[in-house]
Design a protein around this motif. Sequence first.
Motif, PDB file in Angstrom:
ATOM      1  N   ARG A 147       0.828  -1.212   0.000  1.00  0.00           N
ATOM      2  CA  ARG A 147       0.000   0.000   0.000  1.00  0.00           C
ATOM      3  C   ARG A 147       0.861   1.260   0.000  1.00  0.00           C
ATOM      4  NH1 ARG A 147      -5.176   1.930  -0.907  1.00  0.00           N
ATOM      5  NH2 ARG A 147      -5.580   3.748   0.394  1.00  0.00           N
ATOM      6  N   TYR A 148       1.916   1.261   0.800  1.00  0.00           N
ATOM      7  CA  TYR A 148       2.784   2.438   0.875  1.00  0.00           C
ATOM      8  C   TYR A 148       3.480   2.685  -0.466  1.00  0.00           C
ATOM      9  CZ  TYR A 148       6.382   5.602   2.684  1.00  0.00           C
ATOM     10  OH  TYR A 148       7.199   6.672   2.896  1.00  0.00           O
ATOM     11  N   ALA A 149       3.904   1.612  -1.123  1.00  0.00           N
ATOM     12  CA  ALA A 149       4.538   1.761  -2.435  1.00  0.00           C
ATOM     13  C   ALA A 149       3.551   2.320  -3.460  1.00  0.00           C
ATOM     14  CB  ALA A 149       5.101   0.423  -2.902  1.00  0.00           C
ATOM     15  N   GLN A 150       2.302   1.857  -3.414  1.00  0.00           N
ATOM     16  CA  GLN A 150       1.297   2.377  -4.338  1.00  0.00           C
ATOM     17  C   GLN A 150       1.025   3.862  -4.081  1.00  0.00           C
ATOM     18  OE1 GLN A 150      -1.928  -0.412  -3.603  1.00  0.00           O
ATOM     19  NE2 GLN A 150      -1.540  -1.417  -5.564  1.00  0.00           N
ATOM     20  N   ILE A 151       0.952   4.250  -2.807  1.00  0.00           N
ATOM     21  CA  ILE A 151       0.726   5.667  -2.484  1.00  0.00           C
ATOM     22  C   ILE A 151       1.878   6.517  -2.987  1.00  0.00           C
ATOM     23  CG2 ILE A 151       0.581   7.290  -0.543  1.00  0.00           C
ATOM     24  CD1 ILE A 151      -1.006   5.192   0.970  1.00  0.00           C
ATOM     25  N   GLY A 152       3.112   6.048  -2.798  1.00  0.00           N
ATOM     26  CA  GLY A 152       4.269   6.818  -3.262  1.00  0.00           C
ATOM     27  C   GLY A 152       4.265   6.993  -4.768  1.00  0.00           C
ATOM     28  N   THR A 153       3.941   5.932  -5.506  1.00  0.00           N
ATOM     29  CA  THR A 153       3.893   6.025  -6.968  1.00  0.00           C
ATOM     30  C   THR A 153       2.814   7.006  -7.421  1.00  0.00           C
ATOM     31  OG1 THR A 153       4.636   3.734  -7.159  1.00  0.00           O
ATOM     32  CG2 THR A 153       3.572   4.703  -9.072  1.00  0.00           C
ATOM     33  N   VAL A 192       6.154  22.425  -2.421  1.00  0.00           N
ATOM     34  CA  VAL A 192       5.460  21.145  -2.219  1.00  0.00           C
ATOM     35  C   VAL A 192       5.455  20.854  -0.720  1.00  0.00           C
ATOM     36  CG1 VAL A 192       5.462  18.664  -2.676  1.00  0.00           C
ATOM     37  CG2 VAL A 192       6.107  20.275  -4.487  1.00  0.00           C
ATOM     38  N   VAL A 193       4.260  20.553  -0.179  1.00  0.00           N
ATOM     39  CA  VAL A 193       4.079  20.293   1.253  1.00  0.00           C
ATOM     40  C   VAL A 193       3.590  18.860   1.432  1.00  0.00           C
ATOM     41  CG1 VAL A 193       2.925  21.022   3.379  1.00  0.00           C
ATOM     42  CG2 VAL A 193       3.499  22.714   1.615  1.00  0.00           C
ATOM     43  N   ILE A 194       4.264  18.112   2.306  1.00  0.00           N
ATOM     44  CA  ILE A 194       3.846  16.755   2.657  1.00  0.00           C
ATOM     45  C   ILE A 194       3.338  16.775   4.096  1.00  0.00           C
ATOM     46  CG2 ILE A 194       4.502  14.328   2.836  1.00  0.00           C
ATOM     47  CD1 ILE A 194       6.788  14.841   0.972  1.00  0.00           C
ATOM     48  N   ARG A 195       2.092  16.299   4.296  1.00  0.00           N
ATOM     49  CA  ARG A 195       1.510  16.221   5.638  1.00  0.00           C
ATOM     50  C   ARG A 195       1.307  14.744   5.994  1.00  0.00           C
ATOM     51  NH1 ARG A 195      -1.810  20.030   3.149  1.00  0.00           N
ATOM     52  NH2 ARG A 195      -1.378  22.186   3.779  1.00  0.00           N
ATOM     53  N   TYR A 196       2.023  14.299   7.007  1.00  0.00           N
ATOM     54  CA  TYR A 196       1.860  12.938   7.509  1.00  0.00           C
ATOM     55  C   TYR A 196       0.839  12.956   8.646  1.00  0.00           C
ATOM     56  CZ  TYR A 196       6.040  11.659   4.876  1.00  0.00           C
ATOM     57  OH  TYR A 196       6.945  11.421   3.871  1.00  0.00           O
ATOM     58  N   GLN A 197      -0.305  12.316   8.415  1.00  0.00           N
ATOM     59  CA  GLN A 197      -1.374  12.264   9.395  1.00  0.00           C
ATOM     60  C   GLN A 197      -1.667  10.806   9.742  1.00  0.00           C
ATOM     61  OE1 GLN A 197      -4.557  14.304   7.412  1.00  0.00           O
ATOM     62  NE2 GLN A 197      -3.530  16.305   7.481  1.00  0.00           N
ATOM     63  N   PRO A 198      -2.244  10.538  10.921  1.00  0.00           N
ATOM     64  CA  PRO A 198      -2.476   9.142  11.310  1.00  0.00           C
ATOM     65  C   PRO A 198      -3.363   8.375  10.327  1.00  0.00           C
ATOM     66  CG  PRO A 198      -2.697  10.593  13.211  1.00  0.00           C
ATOM     67  CD  PRO A 198      -2.569  11.485  12.013  1.00  0.00           C
ATOM     68  N   GLU A 199      -4.349   9.054   9.751  1.00  0.00           N
ATOM     69  CA  GLU A 199      -5.307   8.379   8.889  1.00  0.00           C
ATOM     70  C   GLU A 199      -5.000   8.511   7.404  1.00  0.00           C
ATOM     71  OE1 GLU A 199      -7.554   6.459  10.059  1.00  0.00           O
ATOM     72  OE2 GLU A 199      -7.295   6.978  12.180  1.00  0.00           O
ATOM     73  N   GLN A 200      -4.168   9.476   7.007  1.00  0.00           N
ATOM     74  CA  GLN A 200      -3.910   9.691   5.587  1.00  0.00           C
ATOM     75  C   GLN A 200      -2.602  10.450   5.416  1.00  0.00           C
ATOM     76  OE1 GLN A 200      -6.754  12.204   3.623  1.00  0.00           O
ATOM     77  NE2 GLN A 200      -6.332  13.980   4.902  1.00  0.00           N
ATOM     78  N   ILE A 201      -2.154  10.501   4.157  1.00  0.00           N
ATOM     79  CA  ILE A 201      -1.012  11.326   3.746  1.00  0.00           C
ATOM     80  C   ILE A 201      -1.538  12.336   2.739  1.00  0.00           C
ATOM     81  CG2 ILE A 201       1.267  11.365   2.675  1.00  0.00           C
ATOM     82  CD1 ILE A 201       1.666   8.502   3.581  1.00  0.00           C
ATOM     83  N   THR A 251      -1.997  28.745  -7.813  1.00  0.00           N
ATOM     84  CA  THR A 251      -2.913  27.625  -7.640  1.00  0.00           C
ATOM     85  C   THR A 251      -2.290  26.607  -6.690  1.00  0.00           C
ATOM     86  OG1 THR A 251      -3.690  27.937  -9.906  1.00  0.00           O
ATOM     87  CG2 THR A 251      -4.242  25.851  -8.849  1.00  0.00           C
ATOM     88  N   THR A 252      -3.156  25.935  -5.938  1.00  0.00           N
ATOM     89  CA  THR A 252      -2.733  24.828  -5.072  1.00  0.00           C
ATOM     90  C   THR A 252      -3.466  23.567  -5.496  1.00  0.00           C
ATOM     91  OG1 THR A 252      -2.271  26.256  -3.175  1.00  0.00           O
ATOM     92  CG2 THR A 252      -2.646  23.915  -2.720  1.00  0.00           C
ATOM     93  N   VAL A 253      -2.706  22.531  -5.831  1.00  0.00           N
ATOM     94  CA  VAL A 253      -3.260  21.205  -6.119  1.00  0.00           C
ATOM     95  C   VAL A 253      -3.095  20.370  -4.863  1.00  0.00           C
ATOM     96  CG1 VAL A 253      -3.059  19.132  -7.527  1.00  0.00           C
ATOM     97  CG2 VAL A 253      -2.732  21.379  -8.576  1.00  0.00           C
ATOM     98  N   ARG A 254      -4.207  19.885  -4.297  1.00  0.00           N
ATOM     99  CA  ARG A 254      -4.176  19.146  -3.025  1.00  0.00           C
ATOM    100  C   ARG A 254      -4.667  17.711  -3.246  1.00  0.00           C
ATOM    101  NH1 ARG A 254      -6.501  22.459   1.674  1.00  0.00           N
ATOM    102  NH2 ARG A 254      -4.428  23.380   1.322  1.00  0.00           N
ATOM    103  N   VAL A 255      -3.866  16.769  -2.787  1.00  0.00           N
ATOM    104  CA  VAL A 255      -4.175  15.349  -2.919  1.00  0.00           C
ATOM    105  C   VAL A 255      -4.028  14.687  -1.559  1.00  0.00           C
ATOM    106  CG1 VAL A 255      -3.676  13.203  -4.141  1.00  0.00           C
ATOM    107  CG2 VAL A 255      -3.248  15.388  -5.255  1.00  0.00           C
ATOM    108  N   GLY A 256      -5.051  13.916  -1.143  1.00  0.00           N
ATOM    109  CA  GLY A 256      -4.990  13.155   0.097  1.00  0.00           C
ATOM    110  C   GLY A 256      -5.380  11.709  -0.148  1.00  0.00           C
ATOM    111  N   ILE A 257      -4.594  10.780   0.391  1.00  0.00           N
ATOM    112  CA  ILE A 257      -4.841   9.343   0.207  1.00  0.00           C
ATOM    113  C   ILE A 257      -4.812   8.681   1.578  1.00  0.00           C
ATOM    114  CG2 ILE A 257      -4.008   7.213  -0.846  1.00  0.00           C
ATOM    115  CD1 ILE A 257      -2.775   8.857  -3.046  1.00  0.00           C
ATOM    116  N   PRO A 258      -5.843   7.893   1.929  1.00  0.00           N
ATOM    117  CA  PRO A 258      -5.856   7.230   3.240  1.00  0.00           C
ATOM    118  C   PRO A 258      -4.759   6.182   3.347  1.00  0.00           C
ATOM    119  CG  PRO A 258      -7.687   6.455   1.878  1.00  0.00           C
ATOM    120  CD  PRO A 258      -7.069   7.605   1.148  1.00  0.00           C
ATOM    121  N   PHE A 259      -4.201   6.057   4.566  1.00  0.00           N
ATOM    122  CA  PHE A 259      -3.104   5.111   4.793  1.00  0.00           C
ATOM    123  C   PHE A 259      -3.234   4.566   6.223  1.00  0.00           C
ATOM    124  CE2 PHE A 259       1.541   4.408   5.819  1.00  0.00           C
ATOM    125  CZ  PHE A 259       1.570   3.187   5.205  1.00  0.00           C
TER     126      PHE A 259
END
Length: 611
Positions: free
Chosen positions: A506-512, A536-545, A603-611
Amino acid sequence: MWLYALIVIIFAHSTYIDSQAIKYGSMATLLLVITFIETLIVTLYAPVLRILFPRLLSGPVRSPKGQPGSFRHRQEDEEGEAELIPPLAQTRNHYWNITIYTMDVIICGLVMYFSAPFLNPPFGLGSPFYRYGMSTVFAAAAAFRYRGGLLAALGYDLFALLGLFIHAPGAVNYTPNAVDIAGSLVDTPIVAILVAYLSNLLENYARSKRQERENARTQAALVHIGEALLQGSGDRQQLLQRSLKSIQRGRFDRLTIALIDLARDDTTARVPLHLAPMLIRQENTFTVDQLPDNSTRLIQKVLQTKQKLLTFEPIEQENRGIARLYLPLLKDEHAQLVLGAESLRMTPFNMQHEKFLTIAGTQLLVALDNIRLAEQTVRLAADAERGRIAREIHDGIAQLTYMLSLQAETCQAQAQRIIEASEEDAELLSPLAERLSKMVMISKQALWETRNYMFSLKPLMSGTTTLTQMLSNQLREFEAISDIPTQLHLEGSDDIYDEARLRSRRYAQIGTTFFRIVQEALTNAYKHAGASQLDVVIRYQPEQIEVDIRDNGRGFPLSDMRDIRQTPEAPQILSGHGIKGMRERASELGGHFTIVPQPDGGTTVRVGIPF
C-alpha cells in the motif's frame, strides 16, 4: 430364535396331560404372538432389509428430477457418513435409542420369566424363549458395544434371578443346582462380550475401508487440482474458476473462494478489512435454492478472527442440515485466501473435509503466489529496462541536445553583438538573430522534455526509499531542468507509522501515485502557469497522507475553475491526462483531489490518500 422356541413348545406340548396342555397351550400361544410381533418390528430394521429397501427405511431423501435413485444418498455413501447399522431401530436421539433397547430387554425378560415353568428348571435356561431373549443382548452389544451389551445382559439375568427366587405362575417344585444357575446367568454376558468384540472388529474394518476410499478420492481430486494449476494462466480469475471445479467435484453443494486484497494494510485496525473483487462461487444447481447465501458475512467473520468456522444448522422436518466450513489460509499472519464449503448433509463436515480443503487451498495459494512473483519479475525487468533507457537518453540524446542548446545560444549572442556594433549589418543579421532566438527556445524546450522523460523512466520507490526522499529527488531534478526554484516542506513525519506499514504494498502504491500527480502538476506549472516559485508540502497524518503543490503563477481563469468543478471528467488545458488523470489516480486508492485558487494569485493542487 423364534422358530427354535416354536419347535420346543410344539414337542414339549405332547408331554403334558390334558388339563396342563390347555393351560400350557394358551400361555404359549400368547407368548408366541407377542414375540412374533416383536420379531417383525425388529426385523423391519434389520441390516438386510435396510440394504434391500434403503429409501424406505432411511428417511426422506430428495433426488433431482430426471435422475434415477437418490443423489444425496449416493453421495453420503461415498463419503462414508453412515456407521454400521445396528440390528434394532436407531434414531438420532440418544435417549430414544436407550428407551428402545431397554423396552426390548424388558419384553424378552418377561417372556422368559412367564415361559420358564413350561419346562425344568422353571427359570432362565428352562424357558423355550431363553435363546430368543439372548438376541436382545446381541442387539444391544452390536449397537452400544461392551457397555450396552453388558448392561443388557445384566438386565436379562435379573429376570432369570427373579424366576429363581419367585417362581412364575404354574411352576412345579424344583430344587436349585449350581449347573442350572450358572447356565442361566453366564451365557448372556459371554455373548455380549463376543458380539461387542466382533462389532468392534467390523467397525474398524469398515472405518479402514472408508478411510482408504476417502484417501483415494482425495488423491484423485488433488490430481485434478494439480492438472488445473499446471495448465498455467496469468489470470487469477481463470485460475480460481478452474480450481473451483476441480475442488468441488461432487463433494460440496456450494464452494466459495475469496481472494483477499492485501493492497490495504490490514495489520492496522484503521484500515477496514475488505474483499478483493475476486469472490468466486461454484454451486450445485439442485440444492442452491435450499442453501441461503451468507458467504460474504461468514468470510468477514473468518477474516476478523483468523480462525476456521465450522457450523451445522439442522433443517426442520428433515433428517439433515446445512453444514458449513470456512477455512482461512494464512501467510505471514495475514489471511490471503478463504475457502468456504456448504452442503446439505446428515452430519457436520469432519476432519477429512478440513484436511482436503487445507491441501487444496495451499496448492492454490502457491499457484497464486507464483503468479504474483511472475508479475513482480515482469515489473522488476520493466524497471531495469526503463533505467537502462533513461541512462541511454542521459548519455546520448540529452547530452547532444544540451550541446545544441549551448551552440545555438552562443550563436545568438554573437549575432546580437554584431548587430549592436554595426548598424550596416543590423538589417542583414536581424532575421538570422530571430531564427537563432527561436532555435534557442526550441532546443531548451527539447532539453527540458528530454530530461523530463528521462526522469519519468527512472524507478520510483525501491528498497528503503521513503516518500520524502522520492519527492525531494523529484524536486531537485525538476529545478535543474526548469530553472524554477522549488522547496519541499514537511508537516509531521513518517515515524508515526510502524515498520510493517512502511514496507507494505500500500505504501509503495501511495508513493507512486503521489510521484505521478506531483510530476503532472509541476509540468503544468512550468508550461502554462508562468510561475517563478514552487512549493510542495507533505503532511503525515495518522489516517492519511496529504500533498500540496503550490505555484505563484497566473492561476486559472474563473470560467475554467467553474468548468473544473462541474465537469471534473472533462480534459482541461493541462498537459498529458490533465486533471482527469490526476483525479483518477487519487480515486483508485480511495483518495481525494482538489484544485484551490490562491487569493494572491497562483494555484494549489491538493491530494490526500488514506493510509
